[in-house]
Enzyme design. Structure first.
Site, PDB file in Angstrom:
ATOM      1  N   ARG A   1      19.362   3.227  -1.899  1.00 21.96           N
ATOM      2  CA  ARG A   1      18.770   2.948  -0.584  1.00 21.96           C
ATOM      3  C   ARG A   1      19.849   3.130   0.476  1.00 21.96           C
ATOM      4  O   ARG A   1      20.795   2.337   0.551  1.00 21.96           O
ATOM      5  CB  ARG A   1      18.216   1.522  -0.533  1.00 21.96           C
ATOM      6  CG  ARG A   1      17.044   1.295  -1.464  1.00 21.96           C
ATOM      7  CD  ARG A   1      15.863   2.127  -1.055  1.00 21.96           C
ATOM      8  NE  ARG A   1      14.621   1.607  -1.629  1.00 21.96           N
ATOM      9  CZ  ARG A   1      13.449   2.146  -1.397  1.00 21.96           C
ATOM     10  NH1 ARG A   1      13.340   3.211  -0.630  1.00 21.96           N
ATOM     11  NH2 ARG A   1      12.373   1.620  -1.947  1.00 21.96           N
TER      12      ARG A   1
ATOM     13  N   ALA B   1       6.942   0.739  -4.945  1.00 21.92           N
ATOM     14  CA  ALA B   1       6.320   0.567  -3.636  1.00 21.92           C
ATOM     15  C   ALA B   1       6.192   1.915  -2.955  1.00 21.92           C
ATOM     16  O   ALA B   1       6.827   2.887  -3.368  1.00 21.92           O
ATOM     17  CB  ALA B   1       7.150  -0.384  -2.779  1.00 21.92           C
TER      18      ALA B   1
ATOM     19  N   GLU C   1       0.806   5.246  -5.984  1.00 19.08           N
ATOM     20  CA  GLU C   1       2.249   5.019  -6.066  1.00 19.08           C
ATOM     21  C   GLU C   1       2.701   4.696  -7.495  1.00 19.08           C
ATOM     22  O   GLU C   1       3.790   5.095  -7.907  1.00 19.08           O
ATOM     23  CB  GLU C   1       2.674   3.909  -5.105  1.00 19.08           C
ATOM     24  CG  GLU C   1       2.673   4.331  -3.659  1.00 19.08           C
ATOM     25  CD  GLU C   1       3.739   5.368  -3.310  1.00 19.08           C
ATOM     26  OE1 GLU C   1       4.743   5.507  -4.044  1.00 19.08           O
ATOM     27  OE2 GLU C   1       3.568   6.047  -2.279  1.00 19.08           O
TER      28      GLU C   1
ATOM     29  N   GLU D   1       5.612   6.930  -9.076  1.00 18.32           N
ATOM     30  CA  GLU D   1       6.937   6.365  -9.294  1.00 18.32           C
ATOM     31  C   GLU D   1       7.253   5.993 -10.738  1.00 18.32           C
ATOM     32  O   GLU D   1       8.403   6.087 -11.156  1.00 18.32           O
ATOM     33  CB  GLU D   1       7.150   5.140  -8.398  1.00 18.32           C
ATOM     34  CG  GLU D   1       7.263   5.512  -6.942  1.00 18.32           C
ATOM     35  CD  GLU D   1       7.901   4.421  -6.104  1.00 18.32           C
ATOM     36  OE1 GLU D   1       8.209   3.328  -6.623  1.00 18.32           O
ATOM     37  OE2 GLU D   1       8.098   4.672  -4.913  1.00 18.32           O
TER      38      GLU D   1
ATOM     39  N   GLU E   1      12.499  11.915  -4.047  1.00 15.69           N
ATOM     40  CA  GLU E   1      12.691  10.638  -4.749  1.00 15.69           C
ATOM     41  C   GLU E   1      13.480  10.847  -6.030  1.00 15.69           C
ATOM     42  O   GLU E   1      13.134  11.696  -6.855  1.00 15.69           O
ATOM     43  CB  GLU E   1      11.323  10.024  -5.127  1.00 15.69           C
ATOM     44  CG  GLU E   1      10.822   9.025  -4.161  1.00 15.69           C
ATOM     45  CD  GLU E   1       9.513   8.394  -4.611  1.00 15.69           C
ATOM     46  OE1 GLU E   1       9.347   7.209  -4.297  1.00 15.69           O
ATOM     47  OE2 GLU E   1       8.682   9.060  -5.228  1.00 15.69           O
TER      48      GLU E   1
END
Length: 181
Positions: A64, A76, A92, A96, A140
């Site tokens: 992050r 999330a 999601e 993910e 991601e």
């Protein structure tokens, strides 16, 4: 206007981004004076506590930039314009962690920082998980980690998690599980 409310009298957009917009609002205070508020407009988000049948929580480890560190969090993601939060939660989870939820239970939600952002996170307990294809967004990069719920709660108690949605979500899911839901 009640005795605590503020009324926006002017608003200026100072930034339009892909995810957020920033407004500087002039408000009339309850005492009649004026003040300025900087507000980050956010479309809202979902966060899920994916609980496997064996009691482990599926979590994601990722870098992050805002915190400048790698964090361990519940999955999330951001709502897409007008998207139903439950549909976003299922999407999601697929993107993910590569699971489809058989059951999604809304636990509630929270504002991340109501003093300056409109972001509201809808929290869901996801159970009866079915393995599916992993479908990460192109920007991601994350790793999946599975932790027993009681271990995750111990980490909350020890201050090992610094992400608010993760702490809130884990505690709400544990309470729901303890109450037999």
């Amino acid at each position: 206007m009640d005795r605590l409310s503020e009324q926006v009298t002017a608003s200026k957009t100072v930034f339009n981004g892909r995810l957020i917009d920033l407004h500087v609002d002039t408000v009339k205070l309850p005492n009649g004076a004026e003040a300025q508020r900087e507000i980050v407009q956010h479309p809202g988000a979902v966060a899920m506590i994916p609980l496997l049948d064996d009691g482990r929580v599926v979590m994601v480890r990722q870098f992050r930039l805002a915190a400048n560190k790698i964090t361990l969090e519940i999955p999330a993601g951001t709502l897409h314009g007008g998207e139903d939060p439950a549909e976003a939660a299922a999407r999601e989870l697929q993107e993910e962690i590569g699971f489809k939820p058989g059951k999604l239970v809304r636990l509630g939600g929270h504002y991340t920082a109501p003093g300056y952002t409109t972001e509201y996170i809808h929290l869901y307990l996801a159970t009866e998980l079915e393995s599916s294809r992993l479908d990460l967004d192109e920007d991601e990069f994350l790793e999946i980690e599975m932790i027993p719920l009681d271990e995750a709660l111990r980490r909350v108690d020890n201050g090992e998690f610094e992400d608010g949605k993760t702490m809130i979500g884990l505690m709400m899911a544990a309470r729901r599980q303890a109450n037999g839901a």
